[in-house]
Design a protein around this motif. Structure first.
Motif, PDB file in Angstrom:
ATOM      1  N   ASN A 124       0.781  -1.246   0.000  1.00 13.96           N
ATOM      2  CA  ASN A 124       0.000   0.000   0.000  1.00 13.96           C
ATOM      3  C   ASN A 124       0.806   1.287   0.000  1.00 13.96           C
ATOM      4  OD1 ASN A 124      -2.709  -1.207   0.093  1.00 13.96           O
ATOM      5  ND2 ASN A 124      -1.978  -2.008   2.050  1.00 13.96           N
ATOM      6  N   HIS A 125       2.039   1.201  -0.468  1.00  7.68           N
ATOM      7  CA  HIS A 125       2.810   2.419  -0.697  1.00  7.68           C
ATOM      8  C   HIS A 125       2.635   2.842  -2.147  1.00  7.68           C
ATOM      9  CE1 HIS A 125       5.181   0.899   2.820  1.00  7.68           C
ATOM     10  NE2 HIS A 125       5.045   2.167   3.142  1.00  7.68           N
ATOM     11  N   PRO A 126       2.681   4.153  -2.392  1.00  6.41           N
ATOM     12  CA  PRO A 126       2.642   4.587  -3.797  1.00  6.41           C
ATOM     13  C   PRO A 126       3.819   3.975  -4.549  1.00  6.41           C
ATOM     14  CG  PRO A 126       2.475   6.456  -2.288  1.00  6.41           C
ATOM     15  CD  PRO A 126       2.806   5.263  -1.452  1.00  6.41           C
ATOM     16  N   THR A 127       3.565   3.516  -5.772  1.00  4.01           N
ATOM     17  CA  THR A 127       4.665   2.907  -6.533  1.00  4.01           C
ATOM     18  C   THR A 127       5.101   3.812  -7.671  1.00  4.01           C
ATOM     19  OG1 THR A 127       3.134   1.848  -8.046  1.00  4.01           O
ATOM     20  CG2 THR A 127       3.866   0.556  -6.155  1.00  4.01           C
ATOM     21  N   ARG A 183       8.107   9.846   7.800  1.00  2.00           N
ATOM     22  CA  ARG A 183       8.623   8.476   7.770  1.00  2.00           C
ATOM     23  C   ARG A 183       8.256   7.715   6.495  1.00  2.00           C
ATOM     24  NH1 ARG A 183       4.384   5.342   9.479  1.00  2.00           N
ATOM     25  NH2 ARG A 183       2.649   6.533  10.268  1.00  2.00           N
ATOM     26  N   CYS A 184       7.677   8.378   5.497  1.00  2.00           N
ATOM     27  CA  CYS A 184       7.291   7.658   4.282  1.00  2.00           C
ATOM     28  C   CYS A 184       7.821   8.355   3.015  1.00  2.00           C
ATOM     29  CB  CYS A 184       5.773   7.509   4.215  1.00  2.00           C
ATOM     30  SG  CYS A 184       5.254   6.539   2.777  1.00  2.00           S
ATOM     31  N   PRO A 185       9.022   7.964   2.565  1.00  3.23           N
ATOM     32  CA  PRO A 185       9.617   8.598   1.379  1.00  3.23           C
ATOM     33  C   PRO A 185       8.736   8.595   0.122  1.00  3.23           C
ATOM     34  CG  PRO A 185      11.241   7.232   2.492  1.00  3.23           C
ATOM     35  CD  PRO A 185       9.926   6.967   3.169  1.00  3.23           C
ATOM     36  N   PRO A 186       8.027   7.496  -0.192  1.00  4.76           N
ATOM     37  CA  PRO A 186       7.186   7.560  -1.403  1.00  4.76           C
ATOM     38  C   PRO A 186       6.150   8.685  -1.343  1.00  4.76           C
ATOM     39  CG  PRO A 186       7.389   5.286  -0.674  1.00  4.76           C
ATOM     40  CD  PRO A 186       7.994   6.140   0.402  1.00  4.76           C
ATOM     41  N   CYS A 187       5.574   8.891  -0.166  1.00  9.45           N
ATOM     42  CA  CYS A 187       4.580   9.965  -0.049  1.00  9.45           C
ATOM     43  C   CYS A 187       5.237  11.350  -0.158  1.00  9.45           C
ATOM     44  CB  CYS A 187       3.794   9.839   1.264  1.00  9.45           C
ATOM     45  SG  CYS A 187       2.490   8.582   1.154  1.00  9.45           S
ATOM     46  N   VAL A 188       6.465  11.463   0.337  1.00  7.36           N
ATOM     47  CA  VAL A 188       7.186  12.726   0.153  1.00  7.36           C
ATOM     48  C   VAL A 188       7.410  12.972  -1.340  1.00  7.36           C
ATOM     49  CG1 VAL A 188       9.356  13.949   0.569  1.00  7.36           C
ATOM     50  CG2 VAL A 188       8.325  12.595   2.402  1.00  7.36           C
ATOM     51  N   GLU A 245       3.285  13.896  10.284  1.00  7.73           N
ATOM     52  CA  GLU A 245       3.947  12.760  10.921  1.00  7.73           C
ATOM     53  C   GLU A 245       4.227  11.684   9.869  1.00  7.73           C
ATOM     54  OE1 GLU A 245       4.652   9.198  13.011  1.00  7.73           O
ATOM     55  OE2 GLU A 245       2.735   9.510  11.988  1.00  7.73           O
ATOM     56  N   HIS A 246       3.259  11.450   8.989  1.00  8.95           N
ATOM     57  CA  HIS A 246       3.440  10.419   7.963  1.00  8.95           C
ATOM     58  C   HIS A 246       4.564  10.793   6.987  1.00  8.95           C
ATOM     59  CE1 HIS A 246       2.339   7.014   5.461  1.00  8.95           C
ATOM     60  NE2 HIS A 246       2.497   7.810   4.419  1.00  8.95           N
ATOM     61  N   LEU A 247       4.601  12.052   6.594  1.00  8.24           N
ATOM     62  CA  LEU A 247       5.628  12.467   5.637  1.00  8.24           C
ATOM     63  C   LEU A 247       7.040  12.346   6.227  1.00  8.24           C
ATOM     64  CD1 LEU A 247       3.984  15.562   3.854  1.00  8.24           C
ATOM     65  CD2 LEU A 247       4.230  13.237   2.974  1.00  8.24           C
ATOM     66  N   ASP A 286       5.976   0.901   8.082  1.00  9.02           N
ATOM     67  CA  ASP A 286       4.974  -0.112   7.772  1.00  9.02           C
ATOM     68  C   ASP A 286       3.600   0.547   7.793  1.00  9.02           C
ATOM     69  OD1 ASP A 286       4.694  -1.600  11.061  1.00  9.02           O
ATOM     70  OD2 ASP A 286       5.194   0.423  10.429  1.00  9.02           O
ATOM     71  N   CYS A 287       3.250   1.164   6.689  1.00  7.84           N
ATOM     72  CA  CYS A 287       1.979   1.867   6.610  1.00  7.84           C
ATOM     73  C   CYS A 287       0.869   0.822   6.541  1.00  7.84           C
ATOM     74  CB  CYS A 287       1.927   2.717   5.346  1.00  7.84           C
ATOM     75  SG  CYS A 287       3.314   3.851   5.223  1.00  7.84           S
ATOM     76  N   ASN A 288      -0.233   1.065   7.203  1.00 10.40           N
ATOM     77  CA  ASN A 288      -1.330   0.117   7.044  1.00 10.40           C
ATOM     78  C   ASN A 288      -2.093   0.425   5.761  1.00 10.40           C
ATOM     79  OD1 ASN A 288      -3.535   1.901   7.443  1.00 10.40           O
ATOM     80  ND2 ASN A 288      -3.094   1.892   9.627  1.00 10.40           N
ATOM     81  N   THR A 329      -3.207   4.184   4.926  1.00 10.75           N
ATOM     82  CA  THR A 329      -2.503   5.390   5.361  1.00 10.75           C
ATOM     83  C   THR A 329      -2.012   6.258   4.202  1.00 10.75           C
ATOM     84  OG1 THR A 329      -1.667   3.964   7.113  1.00 10.75           O
ATOM     85  CG2 THR A 329      -0.842   6.216   7.045  1.00 10.75           C
ATOM     86  N   CYS A 330      -1.252   5.655   3.281  1.00 14.29           N
ATOM     87  CA  CYS A 330      -0.704   6.444   2.183  1.00 14.29           C
ATOM     88  C   CYS A 330      -1.827   7.005   1.308  1.00 14.29           C
ATOM     89  CB  CYS A 330       0.254   5.618   1.335  1.00 14.29           C
ATOM     90  SG  CYS A 330       1.758   5.121   2.209  1.00 14.29           S
ATOM     91  N   LYS A 331      -2.874   6.213   1.105  1.00 13.58           N
ATOM     92  CA  LYS A 331      -4.003   6.687   0.294  1.00 13.58           C
ATOM     93  C   LYS A 331      -4.650   7.898   0.948  1.00 13.58           C
ATOM     94  CE  LYS A 331      -5.558   2.758  -2.384  1.00 13.58           C
ATOM     95  NZ  LYS A 331      -5.254   1.435  -1.842  1.00 13.58           N
TER      96      LYS A 331
HETATM   97 ZN   LIG Z   1       3.023   6.975   2.683  1.00 15.27          ZN
END
Ligand SMILES: [Zn+2]
Lengths: 192, 102
Positions: free
Chosen positions: A100-103, B38-43, B34-36, B3-5, B8-10
């Motif tokens: 569920n991470h953006p790919t 720890r989540c490089p793809p979302c950044v 907070e999410h940004l 470890d996003c559930n 979360t990213c959506k």
């Molecule tokens: Zn994310």
């Protein structure tokens, strides 16, 4: 939108063109992505305004009314001459992997060759705007290109503020995805 | 990577417009921030989203074709003389205010 516009300017072709012609063309050009279609849309818009100005009872600044007519005419012409099938934006235009991470996300905002590629990037963005469904294209053009504030743009499109933001957001995410794909393809070509 | 559930990213992706324009309620704002962290793809999504808006704002202005206004004057004059059908239906002549108010 300025408000120094007496309604009489809507009844006189000379005044109408002088005062609003440029803004009508600019919006039509953004919406149709080519000069010939924009001219047709502008002509139809002007004729419609002149025909209906006598019964206009709206706000003292008629720019909203003029924009609405321009959007309708441009939409009509864009549909007739459709160059690309519209994409579907029913869901978020981002792909997610099994965890569920953006790919496939490339942050192209910091590329060193960004400026050198500006012309190609502009062309990609224009194409991507062109393939948006009507209402999404209108949202991007009004707010991001013409600088119409959220509330006014929402009103022009008969949307709630929230509905407008959702549309604008999805449209931007689609453009983001297209640029992402463009840079990925560009880099793959470079490597081969 | 965190470890996003499943959602979360959506959810973060959904909130980026409001995050950027400062209209997120405090609780959502803290969540996205907070999410940004720890989540490089979302950044990556957020930075490239921002870049798209920059590209849009830098897009070449519309250039007026030569002789456009002159052509329009002629075409509008022709259109007006050719046509006596009366007002057309779909232009919404009476817009958002009560008659007589303007
Ligand atoms: Zn994310």
């Amino acid at each position: 939108m300025s408000s120094d516009a007496p309604i009489s300017a809507l009844l006189d072709p000379e005044l109408l063109i002088e005062r609003y012609g440029e803004r009508i063309f600019r919006l039509a050009r953004r919406m149709t992505n080519n000069d010939a279609d924009a001219e047709d849309a502008m002509q139809n818009t002007l004729i419609k305004i002149l025909k209906n100005a006598g019964s206009y009872r709206g706000e003292s600044d008629p720019m909203g009314w003029i924009y609405r007519i321009t959007l309708n005419e441009a939409r009509e012409i864009h549909r007739k001459h459709k160059r690309r099938p519209a994409v579907s934006l029913d869901s978020l235009p981002i792909d997610f992997d099994e965890s569920n991470h953006p790919t496939g996300v490339h942050d192209f905002s910091r590329r060193p060759d960004k400026d050198a590629m500006a012309g190609e990037v502009d062309a990609q963005i224009r194409e991507a705007i062109d393939e948006l469904p009507d209402g999404y294209r209108e949202a991007v053009v009004l707010h991001d290109l013409e600088g119409v504030p959220y509330a006014e743009a929402a009103k022009l499109l008969d949307l709630s503020l929230g509905g407008f933001k959702t549309r604008l957001h999805r449209a931007r995410l689609h453009l983001r995805k297209r640029l992402d794909q463009f840079f990925t393809a560009h880099d793959a070509k470079d490597r081969s | 990577m965190s470890d996003c559930n499943a959602s979360t990213c959506k959810r973060v992706a959904d909130l980026l417009l409001q995050f950027r324009d400062g209209s997120l309620p405090a609780e959502d704002l803290a969540f996205v921030r907070e999410h940004l962290h720890r989540c490089p793809p979302c950044v990556g999504i957020f930075d490239s989203y921002q870049e798209v808006i920059d590209v849009l704002q830098r897009l070449q202005p519309v250039r007026m074709p030569e002789g456009l206004m002159e052509r329009m004057r002629h075409k509008v004059a022709e259109g007006a003389s050719m046509d006596d059908e009366g007002p057309c239906e779909d232009a919404e002549p009476c817009s958002d205010e009560e008659p007589g108010e303007a």
